[in-house]
Design an enzyme around this catalytic site. Structure first.
Site, short mmCIF file in Angstrom:
data_model
loop_
_atom_site.label_atom_id
_atom_site.label_comp_id
_atom_site.label_asym_id
_atom_site.label_seq_id
_atom_site.Cartn_x
_atom_site.Cartn_y
_atom_site.Cartn_z
N GLU A 42 0.85 -1.21 0.00
CA GLU A 42 0.00 0.00 0.00
C GLU A 42 0.88 1.25 0.00
O GLU A 42 0.62 2.22 -0.72
CB GLU A 42 -0.89 0.04 1.26
CG GLU A 42 -2.22 -0.65 1.11
CD GLU A 42 -3.07 -0.49 2.37
OE1 GLU A 42 -4.19 -0.99 2.36
OE2 GLU A 42 -2.59 0.13 3.35
N LEU A 43 1.93 1.21 0.84
CA LEU A 43 2.82 2.36 0.95
C LEU A 43 3.51 2.67 -0.37
O LEU A 43 3.73 3.83 -0.73
CB LEU A 43 3.86 2.11 2.05
CG LEU A 43 4.67 3.35 2.49
CD1 LEU A 43 3.75 4.37 3.14
CD2 LEU A 43 5.78 2.95 3.46
#
Length: 898
Positions: A42-43
């Site tokens: 996600e990051l």
């Protein structure tokens, strides 16, 4: 919300889409964040959106040090290493890069033991503020930047104290618009609650009204419908620890302020409360000392406002400049008027603009009238009455406060401060002069007109020439009439007044007849073929230029008369016998060439000014002058038949005398003993000037005027120039007056002659001087005449009125902007002529208003400067008795001072 989304090692398309379609990502780094591969993936997506699309990212470090995240150390690093065991080196390095970048962004750090509730609220506010984009709804409001800059400085947002300020100004000047622009600008600031509200009293019950105000206010600011309270004081209880932004609009009730924003301590640190009102007294009563007073825009800004509204551009289209300037002037530079008139004229041809000008000159737009009338209706009856008096034919508009008090006997004058506090008038320094906006003046006349539409004789005041002619023709004047202002230049042919026309107007107090003559000089428009049998007994002000009779009616009583002005009259005497003149303060009989005597003034104990300049048939001054103990100014200049001032009159007893002019009294052979100093230490410089100086005969024969004034704008005329002209008049300096001369792009023949036949020109450079082509053309002619002047004679005095001389010379700053606008679509030849004249005249020695803190002293300095440049030695008094000693004393005193 990620409920129902299955987590896995690979980020799912739904999560990837959610990240890409979000405006902000909040990344909460904890000690175990790196234990999740999908969190790290996600990051990576967040980092990509951050780099590629500028998405906002807020990192939150929850019980973990930011350096541990950046460097993957400590417990965070241990979790990260565990996750990376079965991952390729490329994946690991990708995670390391994004962790380092995201953790380097400024964020929030929640350490163990911190106030989590406060941090949560801070994060929420930060997100809210970032999501609110600044509105540009007010970007088209001309001049808004300067207002916002001044208000932001006053608000001092960096200060943590709660602060309350006021925005003050007349109706229609743009207070609410400015406040809404400010509110929009501050919306993104870190306030817990915000409200822009306007409430009015709707019930008489004080307690019930206050409860209703508090309920409505708390409902608005907290966003809770139908908020109910059962006792007062809830505003302080609910908002005491909240940082709030409150704008209260159109406030006219002190109890409203006490109820909703009683004290700054009711609100949290950093709160800002803004109160918008017309009433200065209300702000003072609530102890609001930080007040931003909205001023009228400059001519250049006003024209720009009108053009934005009418043409959706900053300047008029080709051919519209002159008519657009006229329309802007008719609004008196009031933003409301500029906006409404501009919108109503949008899309119209120039011909339609021209056709609407007479209507705009004589009347008031309905929408503007409604807004201004609403403010008028809030005044008490006595303030409304005084407002009408001031609006009446400029009777008090432009007058000094002391003058109004004299004429009204303080019956209404105590309300002047109230009108000023409520922004209906301005009282300007240094002379305490009353100013009323032109649209408010038109409102006053509309109100009076509505008192009796069909029968003007039943109104309180008459201004319109046609209405006055109708009343006098049909003898329909009633006791309701208080004032008549008859400008005879508005009638096209001579008018004959019946001898009994004033009999039914018992309560008339103010009679002004401006009859300056037409055709040949001193030829009147008004005639009294059968004389006049009556003038109202209650007259307090009587001004009648070119009065056609030899004497007042035999039954005339002057017991209430405060001011009598009969310039250029046919009067040979005023009245017989001794009258009760206790109220009389001024007599002006200038240029009444047939006047042979003045009446007994022994009971005129309050007379301060006696002007007999140009009364060429006057032989002597009445001996009763010795009883006029308050006389300050006595002007008998150019009384060419005056032979003596009675020698038994002791002028030393006139201790208040400040001014005495006998210049031009060529037959004067004796006058009483005087001293160079009276009890107040006054120095008789004007008398010595009378004795020592007079214009050369040759110069007088060539020049019709001593001074020609060049200026631009009614504001300059009414404020500064008016005081200069008055001071020049006091010194018997003949000044050209431009009444009734039509202005045009090219300088007219009469103006051209006036410049050439004047001995000296005063050029008043203001910021808007260059907005007028005829002013610039005047300046060219003045410049040309000065070049022809003999060496050593100063013929031009430039006065820089609130403008820097260098801006005039170089055509820079606001002056330069106005000049550039005027030069648009003008021939280059005209522009170069104007520039040359501006440069040369602005380089001459002059007077800069910025160097004078006292305008009254500056005005006197200008008058003295003019006098010194036009007077030359005179020796007509060689045979006068007893003057040599005075002249000698004068010179000795000057030497001692030097």
């Amino acid at each position: 919300m990620d409920h129902g989304i299955e987590r896995s090692c690979q980020i799912r398309p739904s999560l990837s889409t959610a990240i890409a379609e979000s405006r902000i990502s909040i990344v909460i780094f904890s000690k175990n964040y790196a234990s999740s591969t999908w969190c790290l993936n996600e990051l990576v997506e967040i980092h990509k959106c951050f780099n590629d699309f500028g998405q906002m990212v807020i990192p939150v470090f929850y019980d973990v040090d930011p350096s541990e995240v950046r460097k993957q150390t400590g417990r965070f690093g241990e979790a990260f290493e565990t996750t990376c065991k079965d991952k390729t080196e490329d994946v690991k390095q990708g995670w390391i890069r994004v962790l380092s970048d995201i953790a380097s962004i400024a964020g929030e750090h929640l350490q163990n033991g911190s106030d989590e509730a406060s941090m949560t609220e801070k994060i929420a506010n930060d997100v809210s503020n970032k999501l609110v984009t600044r509105s540009n709804d007010f970007g088209g409001f001309v001049g808004i930047e300067a207002h916002l800059e001044a208000l932001n400085s006053m608000l001092c947002l960096e200060s943590k104290e709660a602060r309350m300020i006021g925005i003050l100004g007349t109706s229609g000047i743009g207070k609410t618009t400015i406040a809404r622009a400010l509110f929009s600008q501050l919306f993104t600031s870190n306030f817990h609650h915000r409200a822009f509200v306007a409430y009015k009293r709707t019930i008489r019950d004080d307690y019930g009204m206050k409860l209703s105000w508090e309920e409505q206010f708390l409902s608005d600011i907290l966003g809770q419908k139908d908020f109910k309270i059962y006792h007062l004081g809830m505003v302080e209880q609910r908002l005491k620890h909240k940082k709030v932004l409150i704008v209260l609009d159109d406030v006219d009730d002190l109890e409203l302020l006490k109820t909703l924003v009683g004290q700054t301590r009711w609100f949290g640190s950093g709160s800002r409360i803004i109160v918008i009102t017309q009433d200065r007294r209300l702000l003072k009563a609530h102890k609001i000392n930080l007040i931003y007073e909205v001023e009228f825009p400059s001519k250049a800004l006003s024209l720009k406002m009108l053009c934005r509204s009418a043409f959706e551009q900053d300047s008029p289209p080709r051919g519209f400049m002159e008519v657009a300037v006229q329309v802007a002037e008719l609004t008196g530079n009031l933003p409301l008027g500029l906006s409404i008139l501009g919108s109503s004229l949008r899309g119209r041809e120039k011909k339609e603009w021209m056709e609407m000008l007479p209507e705009l000159q004589n009347g008031l737009d309905e929408d503007i009238e409604k807004i201004l009338r609403a403010s008028y209706d809030k005044l008490d009856k006595k303030c409304q009455e005084l407002f009408i008096y001031i609006a009446f034919a400029c009777l008090f508009n432009g007058a000094q406060v002391s003058y109004i008090k004299d004429l009204l006997e303080d019956r209404l004058s105590v309300r002047l401060t109230m009108l000023a506090d409520k922004s209906f008038i301005r009282i300007t320094s240094p002379y305490e002069t009353i100013e009323m906006h032109s649209l408010l003046q038109k409102l006053g006349r509309e109100i009076v007109h509505a008192e009796s539409i069909d029968n003007p004789g039943k109104r309180r005041f008459l201004v319109d020439a046609d209405d006055i002619v109708d009343v006098f023709t049909h003898n329909t004047g009633t006791e309701t009439l208080v004032g008549i202002y008859f400008n005879t230049s508005d009638i096209s042919e001579p008018f004959f007044i019946h001898e009994k026309s004033f009999e039914g107007i018992h309560n008339l107090q103010f009679l002004i007849v401006c009859d300056y003559g037409w055709g040949r000089k001193n030829e009147a428009r008004l005639y009294l073929p059968q004389g006049l049998v009556h003038l109202p007994r209650k007259l307090r002000l009587l001004i009648w230029n070119n009065y056609p009779l030899k004497c007042f009616p035999s039954n005339f009583k002057a017991e209430f008369l405060v001011e009598l002005e009969m310039e250029d009259s046919k009067l040979e005497k005023l009245w017989e016998g001794t009258q009760a003149l206790g109220s009389l303060k001024k007599i002006n009989m200038r240029n009444s060439r047939y006047l042979k005597e003045i009446p007994d003034l022994s009971l005129a104990i309050n007379l301060e000014k006696l002007y007999l300049f140009g009364c060429k048939s006057l032989l002597t001054l009445h001996s009763s002058i010795q009883y006029v103990i308050k006389l300050r100014r006595l002007n008998m200049g150019n009384c060419t038949k005056l032979e003596s001032v009675p020698t038994h009159v002791n002028l030393k007893s006139l201790k208040s005398l400040e001014y005495l002019n006998l210049r031009g009294c060529i037959r004067l052979r004796n006058f009483p003993q005087i001293s160079l100093y009276n009890s107040t230490g006054f120095f008789w410089s004007e008398l010595i000037s009378t004795v020592s100086y007079l214009e050369q005969a040759s110069s007088s024969s060539r020049s019709r005027y001593d001074v020609f004034p060049s200026f631009s704008g009614a504001d300059v005329r009414k404020s500064f120039l008016g005081h200069v002209m008055k001071e020049l008049d006091y010194k018997s300096i003949k000044t050209f007056k431009d009444h009734r001369i039509e202005r045009s792009r090219s300088i007219g023949h009469e103006l051209l002659s006036a410049i050439r036949e004047s001995r000296i020109s005063i050029v008043i450079f203001s910021k808007n001087y260059a907005s007028s082509t005829w002013c610039l053309n005047e300046l060219v002619e003045i410049h040309d005449q000065s070049c022809k002047t003999l060496l050593g004679r100063r013929s031009v005095i430039p006065i820089f009125y609130d403008v820097d001389p260098s801006e005039v010379r170089k055509q820079t700053g606001e002056f330069g902007e106005v000049f550039k606008l005027t030069c648009e679509r003008r021939p280059e030849e005209d522009k170069q002529r104007w520039i040359q004249a501006l440069v040369d005249v602005a380089n001459m020695a002059g007077v800069d208003s910025r160097n004078w803190c006292d305008e009254a002293t500056m005005v006197k300095k200008i008058a003295e400067d003019v006098l010194n440049n036009i007077i030359t030695p005179w020796n007509f008094f060689d045979e006068s008795v007893g003057l040599e000693a005075h002249i000698g004393n004068e010179f000795n005193i000057k030497k001692r001072r030097l």
